[in-house]
Scaffold this active site. Structure first.
Site, PDB file in Angstrom:
ATOM      1  N   LYS A   1       1.196   3.077  14.917  1.00 48.05           N
ATOM      2  CA  LYS A   1       2.281   4.236  14.758  1.00 48.05           C
ATOM      3  C   LYS A   1       2.866   4.756  16.235  1.00 48.05           C
ATOM      4  O   LYS A   1       4.450   5.105  16.031  1.00 48.05           O
ATOM      5  CB  LYS A   1       1.551   5.083  13.811  1.00 48.05           C
ATOM      6  CG  LYS A   1       2.844   6.595  13.462  1.00 48.05           C
ATOM      7  CD  LYS A   1       1.744   7.680  12.944  1.00 48.05           C
ATOM      8  CE  LYS A   1       3.155   8.773  12.010  1.00 48.05           C
ATOM      9  NZ  LYS A   1       2.091   9.504  11.512  1.00 48.05           N
TER      10      LYS A   1
ATOM     11  N   ASP B   1       5.177  11.138   7.434  1.00 48.89           N
ATOM     12  CA  ASP B   1       4.837   9.990   6.928  1.00 48.89           C
ATOM     13  C   ASP B   1       5.217  10.289   5.972  1.00 48.89           C
ATOM     14  O   ASP B   1       6.914  10.710   4.887  1.00 48.89           O
ATOM     15  CB  ASP B   1       3.105  10.330   6.367  1.00 48.89           C
ATOM     16  CG  ASP B   1       1.995  10.335   7.784  1.00 48.89           C
ATOM     17  OD1 ASP B   1       2.620   9.817   8.658  1.00 48.89           O
ATOM     18  OD2 ASP B   1       1.162  11.226   7.783  1.00 48.89           O
TER      19      ASP B   1
ATOM     20  N   ASP C   1      -1.059  11.317  17.500  1.00 48.41           N
ATOM     21  CA  ASP C   1      -1.281  12.771  18.039  1.00 48.41           C
ATOM     22  C   ASP C   1      -1.891  13.709  18.577  1.00 48.41           C
ATOM     23  O   ASP C   1      -1.519  14.375  19.056  1.00 48.41           O
ATOM     24  CB  ASP C   1      -0.876  13.308  15.751  1.00 48.41           C
ATOM     25  CG  ASP C   1      -2.309  12.464  15.149  1.00 48.41           C
ATOM     26  OD1 ASP C   1      -3.003  12.261  16.062  1.00 48.41           O
ATOM     27  OD2 ASP C   1      -2.209  13.118  14.283  1.00 48.41           O
TER      28      ASP C   1
ATOM     29  N   LYS D   1       0.811  -1.227  -0.007  1.00 48.48           N
ATOM     30  CA  LYS D   1       0.162  -0.167   0.180  1.00 48.48           C
ATOM     31  C   LYS D   1       0.721   1.495   0.067  1.00 48.48           C
ATOM     32  O   LYS D   1       0.305   2.410  -0.313  1.00 48.48           O
ATOM     33  CB  LYS D   1      -0.582   0.020   1.157  1.00 48.48           C
ATOM     34  CG  LYS D   1      -2.287  -1.508   1.082  1.00 48.48           C
ATOM     35  CD  LYS D   1      -3.096  -1.026   2.511  1.00 48.48           C
ATOM     36  CE  LYS D   1      -3.850  -1.684   2.118  1.00 48.48           C
ATOM     37  NZ  LYS D   1      -5.121  -1.761   3.177  1.00 48.48           N
ATOM     38  N   GLU D   2       2.190   1.316   0.194  1.00 49.72           N
ATOM     39  CA  GLU D   2       2.876   2.257   0.179  1.00 49.72           C
ATOM     40  C   GLU D   2       4.452   2.126  -0.541  1.00 49.72           C
ATOM     41  O   GLU D   2       5.112   1.651   0.578  1.00 49.72           O
ATOM     42  CB  GLU D   2       3.309   2.560   1.904  1.00 49.72           C
ATOM     43  CG  GLU D   2       2.263   2.590   2.828  1.00 49.72           C
ATOM     44  CD  GLU D   2       2.361   2.744   4.265  1.00 49.72           C
ATOM     45  OE1 GLU D   2       1.294   3.214   4.895  1.00 49.72           O
ATOM     46  OE2 GLU D   2       3.683   2.386   5.020  1.00 49.72           O
TER      47      GLU D   2
ATOM     48  N   ASP E   1       7.885  -1.116   9.899  1.00 51.91           N
ATOM     49  CA  ASP E   1       6.561  -1.903  10.553  1.00 51.91           C
ATOM     50  C   ASP E   1       6.444  -3.083   9.897  1.00 51.91           C
ATOM     51  O   ASP E   1       6.182  -3.819  10.744  1.00 51.91           O
ATOM     52  CB  ASP E   1       5.538  -0.855  11.408  1.00 51.91           C
ATOM     53  CG  ASP E   1       5.379  -1.128  12.428  1.00 51.91           C
ATOM     54  OD1 ASP E   1       6.680  -1.182  13.243  1.00 51.91           O
ATOM     55  OD2 ASP E   1       4.213  -0.739  13.338  1.00 51.91           O
TER      56      ASP E   1
END
Length: 743
Positions: free
Chosen positions: A275, A299, A454, A118-119, A148
């Site tokens: 995260k 990110d 966050d 996905k990334e 991760d």
């Protein structure tokens, strides 16, 4: 020199300046006063209903109560949101006034990635390269990537990025390249970035040479991706920590920042805290390796678009007047691939142009997940350097003596002299069992028990007396990739809604925990963020109850001839016009305003609803927390539809069904209601507002109707779903007509 001259000289040498938006303040407060007055008249009208004699009431009490409760909830969230508009400010920085490079503090950069599918690895490495190329002394810059997913492909990408960096960084420094993300630089995204050197044959030749190197870098990663043994079990793998180095480069030795790959240990039996857990591992590992006093968090898809962001952040962190209490400097998140009218409101315009500027005028904005420079010691919780009790320190920070040594103020690690000396210690710090019995995630580091770490971390920092600032230069400091399809937008919105609302119903409820530790206005800002998912309740109610009441001709609003109808009209126009003004003042368009209204309604009835349900289920232990990363893989057809401002309805039925259900109800009720008013002797005077609400919802959702009836592309609503919708509308109209005919 007189005291006044000395004061003026000091002011002229300030590293930053805060501008209070006085005209904006006047407009905001005037609007708040007028709108609040109108709301008071609305509540008076609603309450008077309950004092009428039961026989004179034309509306059922239950329906009236539901609508009134919806109006109260909408007003409550609106009132909380006015805190953002109380004192908006903007800021200017003067990086040319910073001290010499040898006096600048070191910075650690944390980049997080989870899923190499996905990334995409090439995109992640572009972010890494842009961070390495920041306009900052290289020996004071240290870049850490948290993987991760534990992917060998990501580790290989890091090694290839290091090789390419030995060509890329000298090129950027030599020609003063502004956009130091190679993919963006070599694309049409940065036209004119090299205008100063465009006529230089030497520059053109070097640029082409670097471009070839970049293509080779991309091809190497693509070839590696085809391998079969490049992925490990993302949920069960040991820690891997590697300092990336390669001294066999074909170019001359150049000074590069420290580059470190970190994949923390993960076991199914041990919670990994998403995260926040990854960031805390980076926090500990970096503490014994570089121990920089400031940290930049990014990110994996948010590349550095301007190399001066570190120096701009230091204009605040090194300002003696605010640095003592300053925790972090937040830059806005902006995106390079947003459509002209921002179809899905992916830019989060309201957050970064209204809300964060407003919070900056109080005590600082919320931490926003990416693009912020934070002071390391602010994450140490209640620990102070005066406390030297080893047992107590281990209760807070764990058993690592090296980590505890790093807490000493101004103490930098000796890792730079022997890069392999402390690797064994870093594996201990990256162990999934290291945090057991410590304060990590509870009082130290980034906070756990939420998927929006966050928000909670920023809230706790402000409760502990820290402040923050919001800096928005004319050139975006960081650029990411906006979500370009409806399904991903709503999945992302569900995750945010769940995380924010679970904070609102936790022990850190901002309206209970906040006012004792910060100003009331600031608490209201945090509360608005935590409770805005509750928009789902009044929107569902106001999109169904008045419409269903049309069937039996039951009025829930005053007659058009009644003076109180002007109150409802004023509130409606006041809210819309204020939103339109804010969009236009922030550089948006009329079409963008309509898109924001539309996506707000769609999100409220879908992802906000699911987010609230998810948060409640987690609160009562009926569901475990989960985190789905947003898909960053580019799809040409998706992108084409997005750039044409057309919805891509290839979304889950969980999202489509609520949208189609409400549309069916409104079309059916409007049709039957209009028929009753025209043909059966209905009362336009009494029913006009309810007819108008239905018509407004139908018109605003025209793209859904278009996706059902008109469009033929792949982004349309599937024929089977469209058929069910048509049957539902037809059946509803016939059923309502039959009922109304017998009334």
């Amino acid at each position: 020199m007189s005291e006044m001259e000395e004061s003026q000289r000091t002011l002229s040498l300030r590293l930053n300046h805060c501008h209070v938006r006085k005209l904006r303040i006047i407009l905001n407060r005037l609007h708040t006063l007028l709108h609040s007055t109108a709301l008071a008249f609305l509540f008076y009208h609603r309450v008077c209903f309950f004092f009428q004699h039961p026989q004179t009431r034309r509306s059922p009490v239950f329906s009236w109560l539901l609508v009134f409760a919806s109006e109260i909830l909408l007003s409550f969230i609106w009132i909380l949101g006015q805190a953002y508009r109380w004192r908006p400010v903007s800021r200017t920085v003067f990086p040319e006034r910073l001290p010499d490079d040898d006096k600048l503090p070191p910075i650690d950069v944390f980049i997080c990635t989870t899923d190499p599918v996905k990334e995409p690895t090439v995109g992640v490495m572009n972010t890494v390269l842009s961070a390495m190329a920041l306009d900052y002394p290289p020996h004071k810059l240290h870049v850490y990537l948290s993987d991760d997913g534990g992917s060998n492909l990501t580790l290989l990408g890091m090694k290839e990025a290091w090789k390419f960096a030995r060509w890329w960084l000298p090129f950027c420094r030599k020609y003063g390249v502004k956009c130091r993300c190679p993919k963006a630089f070599f694309s049409a995204l940065e036209k004119g970035d090299d205008a100063d050197f465009a006529a230089s044959s030497v520059f053109v030749a070097e640029k082409e040479k670097i471009k070839e190197k970049y293509k080779a870098f991309e091809e190497e990663i693509k070839r590696a991706k085809e391998g079969t043994a490049l992925y490990s079990d993302a949920r069960d793998h040991p820690s891997v920590i590697e300092v990336i180095q390669d001294n066999t480069s074909e170019v001359e030795q150049v000074e590069l920042p420290l580059l470190v790959y970190v994949s923390r240990e993960k076991r199914p039996s041990c919670p990994h805290n998403f995260k926040a857990g990854a960031l805390n591992v980076l926090h500990r590992v970096s503490a014994v390796m570089s121990n920089s006093p400031y940290i930049l968090v990014l990110d994996c898809d948010m590349f550095c678009n301007d190399p001066t962001s570190a120096r701009q952040a230091m204009c605040f962190h090194l300002d003696p007047e605010i640095s003592t209490s300053l925790a972090f400097v937040q830059f806005p998140q902006k995106f390079h691939n947003s459509s002209k009218n921002d179809l899905y409101d992916s830019q989060l315009r309201s957050i970064f142009t209204v809300q964060w500027q407003g919070m900056d005028g109080l005590n600082g904005p919320v931490m926003s997940g990416s693009g912020f420079y934070i002071k390391r010691v602010s994450l140490y919780g209640n620990y102070t350097n005066k406390d030297t009790d080893l047992i107590k320190l281990q209760e807070y920070f764990g058993s690592s003596n090296e980590l505890i040594k790093s807490l000493i103020q101004n103490r930098s690690s000796n890792f730079g002299t022997n890069v392999y000396a402390l690797l064994e210690e870093t594996h201990l710090l990256a162990s999934c069992y290291y945090e057991i019995g410590t304060k990590w995630g509870l009082e130290v580091g980034f906070m756990y028990d939420t998927v929006v770490e966050d928000y909670l971390t920023g809230f706790i920092l402000h409760c502990n007396g820290w402040t923050s600032v919001f800096c928005e230069p004319s050139r975006p400091q960081f650029l990411g990739m906006a979500t370009t399809n409806l399904n991903e937008v709503l999945i992302q919105g569900s995750r945010w809604s769940s995380g924010l609302f679970e904070n609102g119903i936790s022990k850190y409820c901002p309206l209970v925990y906040g006012p004792m530790r910060m100003s009331l206005l600031q608490s209201m800002c945090f509360a608005e963020l935590a409770y805005f998912p509750l928009y789902c309740l009044p929107l569902w109610c106001l999109a169904t109850i008045p419409q269903l009441s049309l069937i039996n001709g039951t009025p829930l609003y005053p007659k058009v001839s009644d003076p109180f109808s002007l109150v409802f009209l004023f509130i409606f126009l006041s809210a819309l016009s204020k939103h339109l003004l804010e969009v236009l003042l922030s550089g948006g368009t009329f079409h963008q305003w309509i898109n924001e209204q539309r996506i707000w309604m769609i999100k409220s009835i879908t992802c906000h609803l699911y987010g609230c349900l998810d948060a409640v289920m987690k609160k009562f232990g009926a569901r475990e927390a989960n985190f789905l990363p947003t898909n960053k893989v580019e799809d040409d057809e998706q992108t084409m539809l997005y750039q044409m401002d057309k919805f891509d309805f290839r979304a889950s039925n969980l999202f489509l069904v609520p949208m189609l259900t409400l549309l069916a109800i409104n079309i059916s009720c409007f049709t039957v209601g209009a028929y009753r008013v025209v043909s059966v002797g209905g009362d336009w005077n009494s029913m006009f507002i309810q007819l108008f609400i239905s018509a407004y919802i139908i018109v605003l959702n025209y793209p859904v109707i278009e996706g059902l009836m008109i469009r033929k592309d792949k982004g349309r609503i599937e024929s089977s779903v469209a058929l069910i919708f048509c049957v539902l509308v037809t059946f509803s109209i016939l059923a309502f007509y039959a009922v109304s005919s017998n009334v």
